[in-house]
Design a protein around this motif. Structure first.
Motif, mmCIF file in Angstrom:
data_model
loop_
_atom_site.group_PDB
_atom_site.id
_atom_site.type_symbol
_atom_site.label_atom_id
_atom_site.label_comp_id
_atom_site.label_asym_id
_atom_site.label_seq_id
_atom_site.Cartn_x
_atom_site.Cartn_y
_atom_site.Cartn_z
ATOM 1 N N UNK A 1 44.397 -16.216 53.514
ATOM 2 C CA UNK A 1 45.729 -16.478 52.626
ATOM 3 C C UNK A 1 46.660 -15.437 52.419
ATOM 4 N N UNK A 2 46.039 -14.237 52.440
ATOM 5 C CA UNK A 2 47.057 -13.061 52.442
ATOM 6 C C UNK A 2 47.965 -13.146 53.455
ATOM 7 N N UNK A 3 47.716 -13.380 54.712
ATOM 8 C CA UNK A 3 48.636 -13.332 55.843
ATOM 9 C C UNK A 3 49.597 -14.633 55.711
ATOM 10 N N UNK A 4 49.035 -15.724 55.022
ATOM 11 C CA UNK A 4 50.095 -16.701 54.754
ATOM 12 C C UNK A 4 50.949 -16.565 53.519
ATOM 13 N N UNK A 5 50.759 -15.616 52.950
ATOM 14 C CA UNK A 5 51.612 -15.220 51.631
ATOM 15 C C UNK A 5 51.334 -16.013 50.447
ATOM 16 N N UNK A 6 49.912 -16.476 50.341
ATOM 17 C CA UNK A 6 49.325 -17.167 49.166
ATOM 18 C C UNK A 6 48.747 -16.052 48.518
ATOM 19 N N UNK A 7 48.721 -16.032 46.980
ATOM 20 C CA UNK A 7 48.349 -15.351 45.949
ATOM 21 C C UNK A 7 46.681 -15.722 45.843
ATOM 22 N N UNK B 1 39.345 -10.672 65.820
ATOM 23 C CA UNK B 1 40.438 -10.015 66.439
ATOM 24 C C UNK B 1 41.850 -10.492 66.178
ATOM 25 N N UNK B 2 41.960 -12.116 66.053
ATOM 26 C CA UNK B 2 43.115 -12.574 65.603
ATOM 27 C C UNK B 2 43.459 -12.085 64.125
ATOM 28 N N UNK B 3 42.446 -11.604 63.420
ATOM 29 C CA UNK B 3 42.894 -11.187 61.925
ATOM 30 C C UNK B 3 43.017 -9.888 61.983
ATOM 31 N N UNK B 4 43.100 -9.075 63.337
ATOM 32 C CA UNK B 4 43.702 -7.826 63.383
ATOM 33 C C UNK B 4 42.213 -6.696 63.145
ATOM 34 N N UNK B 5 41.202 -7.225 63.307
ATOM 35 C CA UNK B 5 39.793 -6.480 63.094
ATOM 36 C C UNK B 5 39.224 -6.174 64.490
ATOM 37 N N UNK C 1 35.179 -6.499 56.496
ATOM 38 C CA UNK C 1 35.845 -7.511 55.996
ATOM 39 C C UNK C 1 36.235 -7.136 54.605
ATOM 40 N N UNK C 2 35.424 -6.676 53.751
ATOM 41 C CA UNK C 2 35.833 -6.111 52.380
ATOM 42 C C UNK C 2 37.057 -5.214 52.308
ATOM 43 N N UNK C 3 36.892 -4.288 53.111
ATOM 44 C CA UNK C 3 37.886 -3.233 53.197
ATOM 45 C C UNK C 3 39.268 -3.835 53.391
ATOM 46 N N UNK C 4 39.328 -4.696 54.726
ATOM 47 C CA UNK C 4 40.410 -5.200 55.110
ATOM 48 C C UNK C 4 41.014 -6.152 54.062
ATOM 49 N N UNK C 5 40.182 -6.766 52.988
ATOM 50 C CA UNK C 5 40.735 -7.753 52.071
ATOM 51 C C UNK C 5 41.336 -6.803 50.934
#
Length: 343
Positions: free
Chosen positions: A23-29, A57-61, A101-105
């Motif tokens: 959602x963040x990568x798509x610009x959604x709040x 990996x596609x999420x940069x992780x 995942x939590x830190x990335x969010x």
């Protein structure tokens, strides 16, 4: 009342956090609500299939842990193994995966609020959570195997057959194989996952209501590899594993991860399916096609659900169960093809 957020995600496990990242990568709040502090541990086989590693990996992780070469079935002296053809999997502690995942969010600016959701109120323009002041255009139920949101909306479907349960414990021993080993017993399967240089996870999938230690005794070859006092964690359990939902799209509520429905942990695809579902969910919201999410979810998970369903049904048949491992050993190419179809 206008929506306060685009997306309100109930549940801060891998499914909910992956949805928040997409959602963040798509610009959604987006906002995540999860009452438990991170990282959250749970009964989990802790082996990520290659598809899950690629999705992360596609999420940069970059996933921590140790590489997994493939899957090995073991029954007494007989064994057969299938190597992953398109990159390794990953053995990783559930707490390490969740923490990553939590830190990335949080790094994307998506808040994770320590709130418990007991009730949701959807209407024509959004969904509200009474008592929290939260409202969003869409609500994502990512609250796990026994989803409160799914149950509160009347979406649960009664399941049939003997219920299966998962139990997991860790042992401070060096992994003896780069493969995830699946040991086939009379009433249960024991999964051995390498997680660190001196750490393995043992997960039991079973229909028996008995202690972890009692059921592990059915696998003497594993007991011999686990010295007394080598257990490093307490036993965690989960189940019944099979859960069904009438739909993944109900008005302005969308279900993802285990909340969307679950067959069994036998093929080890839980996290991979959660990641696939999260991506499909956000892609449909971004395109303005939320009603397509359910059919996209069904299409993306069809192969997994079919193969897992067939294997579990055979496992629960006393006449067929003893022949699963011998059949895999006699047909190694078919076994390899099946493993990689899921991987």
């Amino acid at each position: 009342m206008s929506a306060h957020h685009d997306l309100l995600i109930v549940g801060g496990g891998p499914a909910g956090l992956a949805t928040a990242l997409h959602a963040a990568h798509a610009g959604l709040d987006a906002v995540v609500v999860e009452p438990r502090p991170a990282p959250v541990d749970k009964a989990c086989g802790e082996g990520l299939m290659p598809g899950a590693v690629r999705s992360l990996a596609a999420l940069g992780l970059e996933v921590p842990g140790v590489p997994l070469a493939g899957i090995r079935y073991v029954q007494g002296a007989r064994q057969v193994q299938a190597a992953f053809r398109h990159g390794p999997g990953r053995g990783v502690r559930r707490t390490d995966l969740h923490g990553m995942l939590h830190r990335a969010v949080l790094a994307t600016g998506v808040p994770v609020l320590p709130l418990r959701v007991a009730e949701v109120r959807p209407d024509g323009t959004g969904v509200s959570v009474p008592g929290t002041g939260l409202r969003a255009r869409w609500l994502v139920a990512a609250d796990g195997l026994h989803s409160r949101v799914r149950r509160s909306l009347g979406l649960e479907v009664r399941t049939r057959g003997a219920p299966r349960y998962g139990l997991r414990r860790h042992y401070a021993v060096a992994p003896w194989s780069p493969y995830v080993e699946v040991h086939w017993g009379r009433d249960a399967e024991a999964y051995v996952t390498p997680i660190g240089p001196r750490l393995v996870g043992i997960a039991l999938l079973t229909t028996r209501r008995a202690s972890f230690s009692a059921q592990l005794e059915d696998f003497p070859e594993l007991v011999d590899r686990l010295p007394p006092g080598s257990a490093t964690t307490s036993v965690r359990g989960a189940g019944p594993l099979r859960q069904r939902s009438r739909t993944r799209s109900h008005g302005r509520v969308l279900l993802v991860g285990d909340a969307a429905g679950y067959v069994d942990a036998l093929t080890g695809e839980g996290v991979a399916l959660a990641l696939i579902g999260a991506e499909a969910l956000v892609a449909n919201l971004r395109r303005g096609t939320p009603r397509r999410y359910d059919s996209d979810w069904r299409h993306a998970t069809r192969r997994h659900r079919l193969l897992t369903e067939l294997l579990v049904r055979a496992r629960l048949q006393p006449v067929l169960a003893p022949h699963i491992m011998p059949a895999a050993a006699r047909l190694p190419r078919l076994f390899t093809a099946a493993v990689n179809a899921l991987a």
